[in-house]
Design an enzyme around this catalytic site. Sequence first.
Site, PDB file in Angstrom:
ATOM      1  N   SER A 125      20.158 -13.334 130.695  1.00 56.91           N
ATOM      2  CA  SER A 125      19.910 -12.542 129.490  1.00 56.91           C
ATOM      3  C   SER A 125      19.956 -13.434 128.256  1.00 56.91           C
ATOM      4  O   SER A 125      20.711 -14.423 128.218  1.00 56.91           O
ATOM      5  CB  SER A 125      21.008 -11.482 129.393  1.00 56.91           C
ATOM      6  N   TYR A 149      30.414  -8.862 128.966  1.00 60.52           N
ATOM      7  CA  TYR A 149      29.172  -8.832 129.750  1.00 60.52           C
ATOM      8  C   TYR A 149      28.455 -10.177 129.640  1.00 60.52           C
ATOM      9  O   TYR A 149      28.032 -10.768 130.633  1.00 60.52           O
ATOM     10  CB  TYR A 149      28.262  -7.693 129.255  1.00 60.52           C
ATOM     11  N   LYS A 153      27.332 -13.258 132.471  1.00 62.79           N
ATOM     12  CA  LYS A 153      26.004 -13.874 132.653  1.00 62.79           C
ATOM     13  C   LYS A 153      26.104 -15.393 132.543  1.00 62.79           C
ATOM     14  O   LYS A 153      25.503 -16.128 133.335  1.00 62.79           O
ATOM     15  CB  LYS A 153      24.998 -13.338 131.626  1.00 62.79           C
TER      16      LYS A 153
HETATM   17  P1  NAD Z   1      20.043  -1.282 136.067  1.00 62.46           P
HETATM   18  O1  NAD Z   1      21.442  -0.845 135.882  1.00 62.46           O
HETATM   19  O2  NAD Z   1      18.952  -0.310 135.883  1.00 62.46           O
HETATM   20  O3  NAD Z   1      19.877  -1.942 137.524  1.00 62.46           O
HETATM   21  C1  NAD Z   1      20.929  -2.613 138.165  1.00 62.46           C
HETATM   22  C2  NAD Z   1      21.029  -2.051 139.582  1.00 62.46           C
HETATM   23  O4  NAD Z   1      22.070  -2.733 140.278  1.00 62.46           O
HETATM   24  C3  NAD Z   1      21.359  -0.561 139.616  1.00 62.46           C
HETATM   25  O5  NAD Z   1      20.430   0.108 140.441  1.00 62.46           O
HETATM   26  C4  NAD Z   1      22.776  -0.521 140.189  1.00 62.46           C
HETATM   27  O6  NAD Z   1      22.980   0.647 140.965  1.00 62.46           O
HETATM   28  C5  NAD Z   1      22.794  -1.793 141.013  1.00 62.46           C
HETATM   29  N1  NAD Z   1      24.133  -2.374 141.220  1.00 62.46           N
HETATM   30  C6  NAD Z   1      25.064  -2.679 140.293  1.00 62.46           C
HETATM   31  N2  NAD Z   1      26.145  -3.225 140.855  1.00 62.46           N
HETATM   32  C7  NAD Z   1      25.892  -3.282 142.190  1.00 62.46           C
HETATM   33  C8  NAD Z   1      26.629  -3.734 143.303  1.00 62.46           C
HETATM   34  N3  NAD Z   1      27.871  -4.221 143.175  1.00 62.46           N
HETATM   35  N4  NAD Z   1      26.076  -3.659 144.528  1.00 62.46           N
HETATM   36  C9  NAD Z   1      24.824  -3.148 144.686  1.00 62.46           C
HETATM   37  N5  NAD Z   1      24.080  -2.686 143.666  1.00 62.46           N
HETATM   38  C10 NAD Z   1      24.615  -2.754 142.428  1.00 62.46           C
HETATM   39  O7  NAD Z   1      19.826  -2.552 135.130  1.00 62.46           O
HETATM   40  P2  NAD Z   1      18.475  -3.309 134.732  1.00 62.46           P
HETATM   41  O8  NAD Z   1      18.182  -2.999 133.314  1.00 62.46           O
HETATM   42  O9  NAD Z   1      17.432  -3.088 135.746  1.00 62.46           O
HETATM   43  O10 NAD Z   1      19.009  -4.801 134.784  1.00 62.46           O
HETATM   44  C11 NAD Z   1      18.807  -5.635 135.908  1.00 62.46           C
HETATM   45  C12 NAD Z   1      19.444  -6.972 135.639  1.00 62.46           C
HETATM   46  O11 NAD Z   1      18.879  -7.540 134.476  1.00 62.46           O
HETATM   47  C13 NAD Z   1      20.952  -6.920 135.405  1.00 62.46           C
HETATM   48  O12 NAD Z   1      21.521  -8.067 135.992  1.00 62.46           O
HETATM   49  C14 NAD Z   1      21.070  -7.006 133.895  1.00 62.46           C
HETATM   50  O13 NAD Z   1      22.293  -7.578 133.505  1.00 62.46           O
HETATM   51  C15 NAD Z   1      19.910  -7.915 133.565  1.00 62.46           C
HETATM   52  N6  NAD Z   1      19.409  -7.750 132.184  1.00 62.46           N
HETATM   53  C16 NAD Z   1      19.028  -6.518 131.762  1.00 62.46           C
HETATM   54  C17 NAD Z   1      18.573  -6.360 130.460  1.00 62.46           C
HETATM   55  C18 NAD Z   1      18.191  -5.006 129.940  1.00 62.46           C
HETATM   56  O14 NAD Z   1      18.159  -4.836 128.721  1.00 62.46           O
HETATM   57  N7  NAD Z   1      17.868  -4.028 130.768  1.00 62.46           N
HETATM   58  C19 NAD Z   1      18.479  -7.475 129.611  1.00 62.46           C
HETATM   59  C20 NAD Z   1      18.863  -8.720 130.097  1.00 62.46           C
HETATM   60  C21 NAD Z   1      19.319  -8.848 131.403  1.00 62.46           C
HETATM   61  C1  WQD Z   2      18.342  -3.442 119.591  1.00 61.71           C
HETATM   62  C2  WQD Z   2      18.402  -3.237 118.082  1.00 61.71           C
HETATM   63  C3  WQD Z   2      20.563  -2.553 117.296  1.00 61.71           C
HETATM   64  C4  WQD Z   2      20.597   1.347 119.285  1.00 61.71           C
HETATM   65  C5  WQD Z   2      21.329  -5.503 124.395  1.00 61.71           C
HETATM   66  C6  WQD Z   2      22.356  -6.410 125.001  1.00 61.71           C
HETATM   67  C7  WQD Z   2      21.692  -7.613 125.597  1.00 61.71           C
HETATM   68  C8  WQD Z   2      20.562  -7.214 126.551  1.00 61.71           C
HETATM   69  C9  WQD Z   2      19.630  -6.236 125.941  1.00 61.71           C
HETATM   70  C10 WQD Z   2      21.404  -7.148 128.797  1.00 61.71           C
HETATM   71  C11 WQD Z   2      19.675  -3.789 117.434  1.00 61.71           C
HETATM   72  C12 WQD Z   2      19.548  -1.471 117.053  1.00 61.71           C
HETATM   73  C13 WQD Z   2      20.239   0.094 118.833  1.00 61.71           C
HETATM   74  C14 WQD Z   2      20.696   2.412 118.343  1.00 61.71           C
HETATM   75  C15 WQD Z   2      20.039   0.892 116.598  1.00 61.71           C
HETATM   76  N1  WQD Z   2      21.073  -6.558 127.723  1.00 61.71           N
HETATM   77  N2  WQD Z   2      19.962  -0.134 117.521  1.00 61.71           N
HETATM   78  N3  WQD Z   2      20.403   2.133 117.040  1.00 61.71           N
HETATM   79  O1  WQD Z   2      21.670  -5.280 121.264  1.00 61.71           O
HETATM   80  O2  WQD Z   2      19.477  -6.555 121.258  1.00 61.71           O
HETATM   81  O3  WQD Z   2      20.667  -6.216 123.371  1.00 61.71           O
HETATM   82  O4  WQD Z   2      20.366  -5.130 125.404  1.00 61.71           O
HETATM   83  O5  WQD Z   2      21.494  -8.308 128.994  1.00 61.71           O
HETATM   84  O6  WQD Z   2      22.685  -8.327 126.249  1.00 61.71           O
HETATM   85  O7  WQD Z   2      23.259  -6.814 123.991  1.00 61.71           O
HETATM   86  O8  WQD Z   2      19.584  -4.291 122.323  1.00 61.71           O
HETATM   87  O9  WQD Z   2      18.516  -2.083 122.336  1.00 61.71           O
HETATM   88  O10 WQD Z   2      21.030  -2.231 122.032  1.00 61.71           O
HETATM   89  O11 WQD Z   2      19.537  -2.971 120.183  1.00 61.71           O
HETATM   90  O12 WQD Z   2      19.805   0.704 115.415  1.00 61.71           O
HETATM   91  O13 WQD Z   2      21.044   3.544 118.694  1.00 61.71           O
HETATM   92  O14 WQD Z   2      18.426  -1.819 117.835  1.00 61.71           O
HETATM   93  O15 WQD Z   2      21.475  -2.629 116.232  1.00 61.71           O
HETATM   94  O16 WQD Z   2      19.310  -4.259 116.174  1.00 61.71           O
HETATM   95  P1  WQD Z   2      20.424  -5.625 121.931  1.00 61.71           P
HETATM   96  P2  WQD Z   2      19.685  -2.808 121.778  1.00 61.71           P
END
Ligand code: NAD
Ligand code: WQD
Length: 340
Positions: A125, A149, A153
């Site tokens: 991330s 979190y 990562k």
């Molecule tokens: P999500 O929660 O939709 O998907 C994660 C899945 O993993 C879920 O289906 C959950 O049930 C499963 N899971 C969690 N812990 C588990 C375990 N111990 N055993 C088996 N299954 C398990 O999340 P996502 O948005 O699809 O994110 C996927 C990956 O990408 C994650 O590693 C997240 O940290 C990373 N990521 C997400 C974002 C985002 O904004 N969505 C941004 C950056 C990185």
């Molecule tokens: C985006 C912008 C908020 C909600 C997070 C995690 C990051 C990654 C992605 C997993 C910011 C603003 C948000 C609301 C708002 N996840 N906001 N009102 O914070 O960039 O990233 O998700 O790895 O680790 O930190 O994403 O969508 O929460 O926020 O004004 O109700 O929207 O302040 O500027 P962020 P976000």
Amino acid sequence: MASVMLTGGAGYIGSHTAVELIESGHQVVIVDNFSNSSPVVLERLQQIVGAGIVCERGDIRNADFLTEVFQRHRVDAVIHFAALKAVGESCEQPLNYFENNISGTITLLQVMQQQRVNGLVFSSSATVYGQPESCPIREDAALGITNPYGRTKLVMEQLINDICTAHPQFKAAILRYFNPVGAHVSGLIGEDPGGIPNNLMPFICQVAVGTRPQLNVFGNDYPTPDGTGVRDYIHVVDLARAHVAALDYLLREGQNITVNLGTGCGVSVLELVQAFEQASGRSVPVNIAPRRPGDIAECYADPALANRLLGWQAEYDVKRMCVDAWRWQSQNPEGFEPSR
Ligand code: NAD
Ligand code: WQD
């Protein structure tokens, strides 16, 4: 063509990646404990790809379960999505995050080693950049931590890099996602956060569909053009396709890589709201609220390395992200299951 295990493959990004992998001719084995997803996603995936989906329900922290899955299915490589991902929750329950994300990854890596599976694509991330010194962010920028979190990562990246050094046959692609949004064009799968959404796009979607009255904009006094936070939103289908490209790269080149996955474009909160209103024809009332603790002013990628190494670049613009997010939300106002 490869047979790929997707841990967390029933989740938001994993399910979209499953579609792109299958449509590229790969086979997919989903492993998920459904702690943050619904089994309904499997039926939807089947509708999209027109074939049965292989899924093993269980927890990646359970080594016996994982071993059985590797023994039951051919696995050439693993794409490791499974993790807990809510920043606020991680501040309240850091041990749960360390246990699920870090211990789960260690167990997965141990079983992969025992089973001689040597290819890993890892969901990292942009959070590993902490408070970036400047934007666009390149992969060699300083790393930092702003919450538990993010720490998981960063630690997981480091564990994987150590294993690559110790065991040169083990190859990893570490993918640093910026802000994934949008949904598959079918409207059958999309982001389904349980409870009150933490992230901006699902919150906007719920306001537009009438579940919530207004969006709180967290701060309009940042040093950005309109004062609201700037992020690099990337369509989840573009992101999913980058996984296919990263897998192909690993299998073809056998080189370890760490790359940013973003569009390179910074978009503010108010710009995203406006684009969404245009795409949906719905109004999204906003309330200017205080800054959210831990937030940064701006964060967007330099995606040149991924463009060059993977031959991939994001294709969909913010308008398309909003159109697809709205199609998903309006067709599934309560997500996959009303009760979740
Ligand atoms: P999500 O929660 O939709 O998907 C994660 C899945 O993993 C879920 O289906 C959950 O049930 C499963 N899971 C969690 N812990 C588990 C375990 N111990 N055993 C088996 N299954 C398990 O999340 P996502 O948005 O699809 O994110 C996927 C990956 O990408 C994650 O590693 C997240 O940290 C990373 N990521 C997400 C974002 C985002 O904004 N969505 C941004 C950056 C990185
Ligand atoms: C985006 C912008 C908020 C909600 C997070 C995690 C990051 C990654 C992605 C997993 C910011 C603003 C948000 C609301 C708002 N996840 N906001 N009102 O914070 O960039 O990233 O998700 O790895 O680790 O930190 O994403 O969508 O929460 O926020 O004004 O109700 O929207 O302040 O500027 P962020 P976000």
